[in-house]
Design an enzyme around this catalytic site. Sequence first.
Site: not given
Ligand code: IPE
Ligand code: IPE
Ligand code: MG
Length: 228
Positions: A16, A18, A29, A63-65, A176, A183
């Site tokens: 997490d 990025n 991003r 949930e990333n969708w 993490r 989680l």
């Molecule tokens: C968890 O990170 C998913 C991945 C690292 C692939 P998110 O950035 O999506 O989680 P939340 O939204 O902060 O809980």
């Molecule tokens: C984790 O980085 C990568 C994925 C969830 C694919 P994020 O994109 O969630 O980065 P932040 O949490 O917005 O910094």
């Molecule tokens: Mg994140």
Amino acid sequence: MSVPTHKARHVAIIMDGNGRWAKKRHLPRAMGHKKGVDAVRRLVKAAREMGLEALTLYAFSTENWSRPEDEISALMGLMKAFILADLDEFAKAGVRLKIIGDYNKFSADVVELIEGALARTAANTGTTLVVALNYGSQDEIARAATKAAAKGAITPEAIAAELDTADLPPLDLLIRTSGEVRLSNFLLWQAAYAEMYFTEVLWPDFTPAHLEEALAEFAARERRYGGR
Ligand code: IPE
Ligand code: IPE
Ligand code: MG
């Protein structure tokens, strides 16, 4: 009874931060995700050299969708590029690829690349690189419970045997990055007795030395599994 553990067999990472890494530098991003892939490359190599049996990386959650389409397509592009550019080296080094989650939701070209990569590394016996794609623990447990119910009684053992991770060593350490302490629907079942390690380091900045630090802390912890 205390069970002293010194060496982790299976480490999982919620990669997490990025986006925040990129924001800090006034970069898009997608650039954070690109640097995140560089970190993946380093860490897989390190895991192999350290002799980890399994390294599980959370790459895309169910949930990333809900993220904007351009970000999702940037992530897909990076995934394809990773398989095309890096898999060869990992395959030759004995790494076995495994996917957890339902990757059939991705586009046909991504699915094809994934299946080619799975087939190519299936007979390898080195570190298993487990990539969580369209993965959500609640979805995984629901799928496992459905399969267990079709076979008989729903016991913890029966569910565990149907989880996507059934053939992996027990999860020892869950890391993490980026300072978030949750989680996010990752390995909820498997984390029952895993050790947790949270670090402020943003994923693109995470190095093998950070993994070694986490493993050193793991080695010093006493795991009791409810005993005394
Ligand atoms: C968890 O990170 C998913 C991945 C690292 C692939 P998110 O950035 O999506 O989680 P939340 O939204 O902060 O809980
Ligand atoms: C984790 O980085 C990568 C994925 C969830 C694919 P994020 O994109 O969630 O980065 P932040 O949490 O917005 O910094
Ligand atoms: Mg994140």
